[in-house]
Write an enzyme that holds these catalytic residues in place. Structure first.
Site, PDB file in Angstrom:
ATOM      1  N   ASP A  95      34.373   0.520  36.998  1.00 37.95           N
ATOM      2  CA  ASP A  95      34.141  -0.449  35.925  1.00 37.95           C
ATOM      3  C   ASP A  95      35.270  -0.294  34.918  1.00 37.95           C
ATOM      4  O   ASP A  95      36.337  -0.873  35.085  1.00 37.95           O
ATOM      5  CB  ASP A  95      32.758  -0.173  35.312  1.00 37.95           C
ATOM      6  CG  ASP A  95      32.317  -1.244  34.329  1.00 37.95           C
ATOM      7  OD1 ASP A  95      33.197  -1.900  33.731  1.00 37.95           O
ATOM      8  OD2 ASP A  95      31.100  -1.419  34.137  1.00 37.95           O
ATOM      9  N   HIS A 151      33.405  -2.979  23.818  1.00 37.05           N
ATOM     10  CA  HIS A 151      32.743  -4.287  23.611  1.00 37.05           C
ATOM     11  C   HIS A 151      33.148  -4.980  22.300  1.00 37.05           C
ATOM     12  O   HIS A 151      32.430  -5.859  21.831  1.00 37.05           O
ATOM     13  CB  HIS A 151      31.224  -4.142  23.676  1.00 37.05           C
ATOM     14  CG  HIS A 151      30.714  -3.917  25.082  1.00 37.05           C
ATOM     15  ND1 HIS A 151      29.387  -3.969  25.390  1.00 37.05           N
ATOM     16  CD2 HIS A 151      31.364  -3.645  26.239  1.00 37.05           C
ATOM     17  CE1 HIS A 151      29.232  -3.727  26.689  1.00 37.05           C
ATOM     18  NE2 HIS A 151      30.416  -3.527  27.221  1.00 37.05           N
ATOM     19  N   HIS A 170      33.642  -5.282  38.145  1.00 40.64           N
ATOM     20  CA  HIS A 170      33.319  -6.592  37.578  1.00 40.64           C
ATOM     21  C   HIS A 170      34.534  -7.156  36.855  1.00 40.64           C
ATOM     22  O   HIS A 170      35.467  -6.438  36.507  1.00 40.64           O
ATOM     23  CB  HIS A 170      32.074  -6.549  36.701  1.00 40.64           C
ATOM     24  CG  HIS A 170      32.230  -5.919  35.347  1.00 40.64           C
ATOM     25  ND1 HIS A 170      32.578  -6.644  34.232  1.00 40.64           N
ATOM     26  CD2 HIS A 170      32.059  -4.635  34.928  1.00 40.64           C
ATOM     27  CE1 HIS A 170      32.587  -5.837  33.181  1.00 40.64           C
ATOM     28  NE2 HIS A 170      32.292  -4.616  33.575  1.00 40.64           N
ATOM     29  N   ASP A 191      37.343  -2.602  29.532  1.00 41.73           N
ATOM     30  CA  ASP A 191      36.092  -2.999  30.169  1.00 41.73           C
ATOM     31  C   ASP A 191      36.081  -4.486  30.462  1.00 41.73           C
ATOM     32  O   ASP A 191      35.840  -5.297  29.561  1.00 41.73           O
ATOM     33  CB  ASP A 191      34.934  -2.638  29.230  1.00 41.73           C
ATOM     34  CG  ASP A 191      33.571  -2.936  29.831  1.00 41.73           C
ATOM     35  OD1 ASP A 191      33.487  -3.347  31.002  1.00 41.73           O
ATOM     36  OD2 ASP A 191      32.573  -2.747  29.113  1.00 41.73           O
ATOM     37  N   GLU A 214      28.655  -9.100  34.813  1.00 42.18           N
ATOM     38  CA  GLU A 214      28.087  -7.749  34.729  1.00 42.18           C
ATOM     39  C   GLU A 214      27.571  -7.477  33.332  1.00 42.18           C
ATOM     40  O   GLU A 214      26.543  -6.830  33.137  1.00 42.18           O
ATOM     41  CB  GLU A 214      29.151  -6.722  35.119  1.00 42.18           C
ATOM     42  CG  GLU A 214      28.636  -5.279  35.225  1.00 42.18           C
ATOM     43  CD  GLU A 214      28.755  -4.496  33.914  1.00 42.18           C
ATOM     44  OE1 GLU A 214      28.272  -3.347  33.883  1.00 42.18           O
ATOM     45  OE2 GLU A 214      29.295  -5.036  32.918  1.00 42.18           O
ATOM     46  N   GLU A 215      28.298  -8.015  32.325  1.00 43.33           N
ATOM     47  CA  GLU A 215      27.939  -7.710  30.934  1.00 43.33           C
ATOM     48  C   GLU A 215      26.570  -8.269  30.554  1.00 43.33           C
ATOM     49  O   GLU A 215      25.954  -7.824  29.604  1.00 43.33           O
ATOM     50  CB  GLU A 215      29.023  -8.239  29.982  1.00 43.33           C
ATOM     51  CG  GLU A 215      30.401  -7.588  30.165  1.00 43.33           C
ATOM     52  CD  GLU A 215      30.420  -6.095  29.847  1.00 43.33           C
ATOM     53  OE1 GLU A 215      29.367  -5.510  29.573  1.00 43.33           O
ATOM     54  OE2 GLU A 215      31.527  -5.515  29.901  1.00 43.33           O
TER      55      GLU A 215
END
Lengths: 695, 695
Positions: B417, B501, B341, B351, B388-389
């Site tokens: 990922d 994140h 993603h 990420d 995707e998140e």
């Protein structure tokens, strides 16, 4: 170099020159090349079997007397599913296949079937007299099961009688009589099936249902049949009822909902008359009188009171499907299936033995071709199903058990149930097979007139070359089309024969009425066999999705006439447009590829890839969630709708009409619109399967 | 004849003799033959590309500096799905593919995403003082979205605080405090996901949830994330959210059930500490204290009262998946998918941009191979997913839209990922790919030690060559495995990185902590690329179902330890036995077929047929009815179970344990047994797909 080449040489000189060596190597190369690329064929010299002379050969091997002899043997005794005589019929079919040298196997299941124990019917008339009415047929010889409705609950009811015409919801409305607690008598008619008659009577509060066939002749026959909801073994819904597998309890809600709660029975027209003629109450509505043969003037209730008793048992029985396999030479993992059921309510000369005789004859004629060196490109399987009369049980359990391989490897399923019921060619199919049917029927001789093809007389019949669709659940194609999404065809001669499911459905009836010269059997077998030859041998599958697109467009138009402005059919129109475009593209690609010679591996691979796409399309119409409330039915274009008379396609949309009566206008529109969306997405899926590309 | 042959000839004589003519014809034949069967290859002379030197070549093209430069470019600005900066990243990836001369396309969807508007948190302490707590990060530069939980409802809550450890059901039991109406604070931990924490808090009557990461470092970071139930666009459950397609209303029950009813927010550990340290009430249970870093001694409720406000909006956004296609030469209709993603919560260095950088590098290296004449046998597609998140939205919509072609044509899906989170090789897969993973990792150099392969250092790590399974729903493989039944792999280096994140997930963090020399990126790219080369080029697919059978046997054993005598695992054992047998047979067939030369068309066709079977097996584990209550999840072996800690396989069976607490003992046992039957039938299906034969 030039010098060497210029030098005179002798290819047999003891000391070989470079050139001579080179020549010898060349020769060896060539020979090697031929050895590798043209292996010895087993075809009998001088003529190798090409597709056209193969078909001529197949047609030339027909024999009406042979088919008649098969039918004679199959109808010597009744062969009701789950009984000992049925096992004899199984052995007969199996030994026929093996005697022809065909590879055979059987698939055995344990399923819940249903048999009668006793029944009685006494009429008490207003004048105080009463009479015990006969519930058996004069023709009922040894081993013929007494008339009954399979899966009817046992029960004893004493109540007044009401005549409900065909027993449809609209009939009850027109009747305007409260039938709750009464015994209703319905005549069998039109599209409205036995199960639906019982279900509707139950909804309307009737205590029992008696159903008779109002035919012109054989008015002393009783039409047996099952009244189960859904198809397949009720104890293994969605999976195969194999020995040692999961089997639900009889009290499981999934099982209970399959059976009616009120008892029912078939009546002969004679018995029905004796009751109906005695009814009082309101007169029979005008619009019912048209096709009504029974001596009935008033609808009741009563004064006649019936005392009706039925005792039956549901019990586990062993059923067997029988298969003969002709393995494909080039694509053994691609399958063409020819299927017919073997079990019968009584002698079953028409239903299904005329079809079984045809299947046995196909086996005989294919084995002749095999003897002459024929090797089909794809695998052909002849399927003889058991327990179809109890709700397509044999074929459904097999489809459920083999779903994953069926879905990815089966080219088509060709069904023949009642091969011959009388004159006239009838066919139903999924639309990509329409063109093939038209082509094949031109090659087969019409059984009832000279120098005319089946196609020509079929075209002359009213409705012309009308091809029906496979939305019904009245034969073994149901699981293949509506659960597995397999392109399918159903073939038969004649329709609505008067001895349907009675003890009169015997060899004699066939010889005297159904097909005296057995030429109609020959015609069905010819069409059936040729269809399979094409599907098994054509290097590119004879599928035409342009006709499918046209059919869908037709449905869209019919639907738009039914719907008000509140529902938008735009999504449906868009999806059909996309499908039509994909169909046109595939058709062009197919025609180009047909012209290419197959000796080249890459062409073979490209044909296989195209065929994979052609095979996949029908799966696009399946929806994992299936029809609301009847999730086993996965096909959103063809399937049984609750309001069959209004729409015989898009069952989910059709259901949303009927369901919608009980809810608010807003919910009604939303429900219909959602079903329209689901169908549109299914058509998009089918289109993308045909294109074969990712977005 | 002899005379002619014996006569001296001159091949250049003006009047050619029969022999000379014959020789010339032979020469032409040979030339023609070679022309036809050996068309000019684009391969650079002298060496044609065979699979082994192709792999060497691929490995030789690695470049850590190039990957670093890609990562630098990708992390210049935050690129949250549905925002303008994200569109820039889309263009960057697209132009990278096109600049390499790769065929590209995009798939666009309209989906319901969720963004924050404002939030505030004030703590009122028992001493009467109060403080406004920071809800942003020092690192939060321009364009960094403020910390929030996507799809959390807006709300304003003033209530006492309770500390609930990880927020699992067992934690609430151990807590023994009534949390209804309270604001609960949970620490993020272990397998228990964000959504589950919120759902459990809601069940226990909490008014709001605050979740913090209790890591050792970066305790000022806020872990963003979504709290939606299920995956994919909530307005198009089960179908693709395309422009003009069906989109459910926000008040539709299907939509409402996807969202929590109580607001939630992430906290930094620092902020959490300042609240937790002030709590009174019962002391923190002993068993919670072990890994607890926060200064929390009592669990509350209160006396500290929080005033928490969150305002967010759910709105339709446009998302785009980007694809680069390398068309297969021999089997273009068979696909190997590499996916990652592209969207990030902030800068997303780990990420997902470390994975995106790897994908871009794979593209670069494959284009070099293409330039040298490589033509993969099957089609390779590089997939760059969006959103995707927000719940694997981009990949899920695409899988739903392409389900029918995916199911029948995709060899495997290879997901990356967070390519690099730190040291140590980790991999998850469906078990038929285990052997290939082991083989490939032996060929790739370990990034952190000299003269050692990835395989060797992985073997040395605790757990040895442990391969995880894909039951989680934490990356884009979820739809492929759990909805479509595609054999899949997920690869990454390192785990549980502290800046997950947060706004600290930047290029600098990667360069300083995650992968200073970018050699781990190189290793991931090497493994990923080689896996795809095998899957795309091996004439027979490198699938090993014997390891799948062993894995299933393992599950059977683990299950039998959990279950009491009342449930019979016999059906499961039988199905696994059948699967193991089919796996052994297929393995033998595969080894035999590998030895056969491919120049022969029929061998090609047989390999294709075997590959079709190998591809179909995983589909056997799918069940049309899916998991009870979460029907979108169709895979009965791998999928999210409601009690993940007990079983991370057979989710349906696992669910039946937890569901079973509320019902009678008899129903409990029946429910579990039924799920065991369903799994057993799924394994039977897989076995029959592998055998490829009808019953």
């Amino acid at each position: 170099m030039k010098n060497i080449m210029a030098r005179p040489i002798n290819v047999f000189s003891t000391k070989p020159s470079p050139l001579s060596t080179w020549v010898v190597i060349l020769v060896l190369c060539i020979l090697g090349f031929y050895a590798v690329y043209f292996p010895r064929s087993n075809a009998p010299f001088p003529t190798p079997l090409n597709s056209s002379n193969l078909q001529t050969l197949f047609l030339s091997t027909s024999s009406n007397s042979t088919i008649a002899s098969y039918l004679r043997a199959l109808t010597l005794h009744p062969h009701l599913a789950g009984t000992e005589p049925a096992a004899d019929t199984t052995r007969y079919v199996l030994s026929h296949f093996t005697s022809l040298g065909l590879q055979t196997h059987t698939a055995t299941y344990r399923a819940l079937l249903s048999y009668p124990l006793s029944s009685s019917l006494t009429a008490h008339f207003s004048d105080g007299s009463s009479v015990d009415l006969p519930l058996t047929e004069p023709a009922g010889g040894p081993g013929v099961v007494q008339p009954y409705h399979a899966y009817s609950p046992s029960g004893s009811v004493q109540a007044r009688v009401v005549f409900v015409n065909y027993g449809r919801e609209k009939d009850y409305r027109e009747l305007g009589v409260n039938v709750s607690g009464c015994i209703v008598i319905a005549r069998k008619g039109g599209e409205f099936g036995r199960g639906a008659v019982v279900e509707t009577a139950e909804k309307n509060g009737a205590a029992a249902v008696l159903i008779y066939g109002d035919g012109e002749t054989w008015r002393n026959g009783f039409e047996r049949g099952n009244v189960m909801r859904g198809i397949g073994d009720p104890l293994s819904p969605g999976w195969a009822g194999v020995e040692g597998g999961e089997s639900l309890g009889l009290e499981d809600s999934e099982v209970l909902k399959r059976f009616p709660k009120i008892p029912s029975m078939p009546l002969s027209a004679e018995v029905a008359d004796s009751i109906l003629s005695s009814l009082g109450g309101a007169p029979v509505p005008l619009e019912w009188r048209g096709a009504l043969r029974s001596k009935v003037s008033h609808v009741g209730p009563g004064p006649t009171v019936l005392n009706f008793t039925y005792q039956g048992e549901k019990k586990m029985a062993t059923i067997q499907n029988v298969f003969a396999v002709i393995k494909g030479s080039e694509e053994p993992d691609r399958y063409v299936l020819l299927g017919n059921h073997r079990d019968a309510w009584t002698y079953g000369a028409v239903d299904p033995s005329s079809g079984t005789a045809a299947l046995l004859d196909i086996a005989r004629r294919y084995s002749i071709l095999l003897g002459l060196g024929w090797k089909p490109r794809r695998t052909i399987i002849l399927c003889s199903w058991d327990a179809e009369e109890f709700g397509m049980v044999g074929s459904t359990e097999w489809v459920e058990q083999n779903l994953i391989n069926l879905g990815s490897k089966t080219v088509a399923y060709l069904n023949v149930d009642c091969a011959v019921q009388g004159p006239g060619f009838f066919v139903g199919s999924t639309p990509q097979l329409d063109s093939l049917i038209l082509e094949v029927t031109k090659k087969v001789k019409d059984p009832d007139s000279e120098d005319v093809s089946v196609y020509e007389s079929w075209a002359a019949a009213d409705g012309g070359n009308n091809i029906q669709r496979l939305s019904g659940v009245d034969s073994d194609f149901a699981s293949f089309v509506q659960h597995a999404g397999i392109p399918s065809i159903d073939i038969y001669y004649g329709r609505d024969f008067p001895v349907y499911h009675t003890a009169f459905d015997s060899y004699n009836w066939m010889a005297e009425h159904g097909d005296p010269f057995f030429q109609r059997h020959v015609a069905v077998t010819g069409v059936w066999g040729l269809l399979a030859l094409h599907l098994a041998d054509d290097s590119i599958l004879p599928f035409n999705y342009v006709s499918y697109a046209n059919e869908l467009q037709l449905y869209n138009n019919r639907l738009s006439n039914l719907l008000d402005q509140k529902t938008s059919l735009h999504p449906l129109a868009m999806s059909i447009q996309e499908f039509a475009f994909a169909a046109k593209e595939a058709d062009d690609e197919l025609k180009k590829l047909r012209l290419q010679e197959t000796a080249d591996c890459s062409v073979d691979m490209r044909k296989r890839a195209l065929n994979d796409r052609l095979m996949l399309v029908e799966k696009g119409f399946l929806d994992a969630d299936g029809l609301q409330g009847r999730q086993w039915f996965k096909h959103l274009v063809f399937g049984p709708s609750s309001d069959h008379e209004r729409l015989n396609f898009f069952p989910g949309i059709s259901d949303s009409f009927t369901r919608s009566t009980s809810i608010s206008e807003g919910e009604r529109v939303a429900a219909i619109q959602h079903e329209v969306w689901r169908v549109s997405r299914a058509i998009h899926r089918a289109a993308s399967a045909l294109r074969g590309e990712f977005t």
